[in-house]
Design an enzyme around this catalytic site. Structure first.
Site, PDB file in Angstrom:
ATOM      1  N   GLY A   1     -10.857   8.009   7.179  1.00  9.37           N
ATOM      2  CA  GLY A   1     -11.963   8.886   7.493  1.00  9.37           C
ATOM      3  C   GLY A   1     -13.221   8.221   8.009  1.00  9.37           C
ATOM      4  O   GLY A   1     -14.129   8.890   8.488  1.00  9.37           O
TER       5      GLY A   1
ATOM      6  N   ASN B   1      -8.633   1.759  10.306  1.00  7.56           N
ATOM      7  CA  ASN B   1      -7.837   1.433  11.482  1.00  7.56           C
ATOM      8  C   ASN B   1      -8.384   2.141  12.715  1.00  7.56           C
ATOM      9  O   ASN B   1      -8.914   1.534  13.634  1.00  7.56           O
ATOM     10  CB  ASN B   1      -6.381   1.790  11.240  1.00  7.56           C
ATOM     11  CG  ASN B   1      -5.452   1.394  12.378  1.00  7.56           C
ATOM     12  OD1 ASN B   1      -4.280   1.736  12.389  1.00  7.56           O
ATOM     13  ND2 ASN B   1      -5.939   0.667  13.373  1.00  7.56           N
TER      14      ASN B   1
ATOM     15  N   LYS C   1       0.861  -1.181   0.000  1.00  7.27           N
ATOM     16  CA  LYS C   1       0.000   0.000   0.000  1.00  7.27           C
ATOM     17  C   LYS C   1       0.894   1.227   0.000  1.00  7.27           C
ATOM     18  O   LYS C   1       1.648   1.463   0.942  1.00  7.27           O
ATOM     19  CB  LYS C   1      -0.920   0.014   1.217  1.00  7.27           C
ATOM     20  CG  LYS C   1      -1.805   1.260   1.269  1.00  7.27           C
ATOM     21  CD  LYS C   1      -2.455   1.438   2.618  1.00  7.27           C
ATOM     22  CE  LYS C   1      -3.037   2.844   2.720  1.00  7.27           C
ATOM     23  NZ  LYS C   1      -3.477   3.176   4.096  1.00  7.27           N
TER      24      LYS C   1
END
Length: 263
Positions: free
Chosen positions: A193, A214, A105
């Site tokens: 978000g 997360n 990522k």
């Protein structure tokens, strides 16, 4: 967690039953990390290589001991990187530590306060990594043009933010997210978000292929219970998207037919 055996998330040629991807930071200890991730049923787990030991520090606990790669797809990420060279170097370190693992990522940040991506640097790093045979899942802003460019470069998934990292604000610009989804040929994973289960459901109802989160789990009062809630929200949102919602109407519409009434 999929609605059927055929409705599965496919990234870089590998299919997954869960459309919920989770991070490993901000938990109080590794035990809570392991329990929350198990409750989420996530199969892809992202780890910040610059902040978490995956073998580079032999004298410290290794998070892979509680999140074994034979059970989870480990997704090393470049959190904390603010330039192209550092991000690329971090991915190459992760590949070395994980025995040739190419799925990463990518995030290249542009500002310490907002943690918004540096889009220009992200595009440059993505080009380098794709040419170096990495399978790049890339964190970006919610700009449909940028998403299109990252796909054209060869990224295997594009990951637009819903809102600033760790903000819990939910999807601030659903129309942009929908536009990105409608024009993409690679998976679109909302990243950053999300604050609660309804945010995750909205992302899935917009047609996103998955959600990565997360803080929404780790910062909850009960992370394990929140992980379970997020799992259910992802599944419900996906089913709602596949079912096709009714058209929104300005005025009331009777639930029962009025023709043929006996009066």
């Amino acid at each position: 967690m999929s609605t059927s055996n055929t409705d599965r998330l496919i990234i870089a040629g590998k299919d997954y039953g869960s459309r919920l991807l989770v991070g490993t930071g901000k938990y109080k200890d590794m035990d809570e990390t392991a329990r929350a991730i198990a409750a989420s049923s996530a199969e892809i787990v992202t780890i910040a290589v610059r902040r978490t030991n995956i073998g580079q520090n032999r004298d410290e606990p290794n998070i892979l001991d509680v999140l074994p790669p034979d059970r989870y797809t480990i997704l090393p990420n470049t959190a904390g990187c603010y330039d192209v060279d550092t991000a690329v170097r971090t991915c190459r370190l992760a590949r070395e530590l994980l025995d040739g693992h190419n799925l990463v990522k990518l995030e290249v940040l542009g500002d310490e306060k907002t943690l918004f991506p540096d889009v220009i640097a992200t595009l440059k790093a993505a080009e380098i990594l794709v040419k170096d045979d990495f399978e790049v899942m890339v964190y970006t802003n919610d700009d449909p043009i940028v998403a299109r460019e990252l796909e054209a470069i060869g990224c295997v998934a594009v990951m637009p933010l819903a809102a600033p990292i760790g903000s819990g604000l939910g999807i601030r610009n659903p129309l942009n997210i929908r536009t990105i989804v409608e024009n993409a040929k690679v998976p679109i994973i909302v990243d950053a978000g999300v604050g609660t289960a309804s945010d995750a459901a909205v992302a899935m109802e917009l047609g996103c292929d998955g959600v990565l989160m997360n803080t929404a789990i780790a910062a909850a009062k009960n992370p394990v219970l929140m992980a379970s809630a997020m799992r259910k929200a992802i599944e419900a949102g996906r089913e709602a998207f596949l079912a096709g919602r009714m058209p929104a109407k300005r005025f009331a519409s009777a639930s029962s037919p009025i023709e043929g009434l006996f009066f």
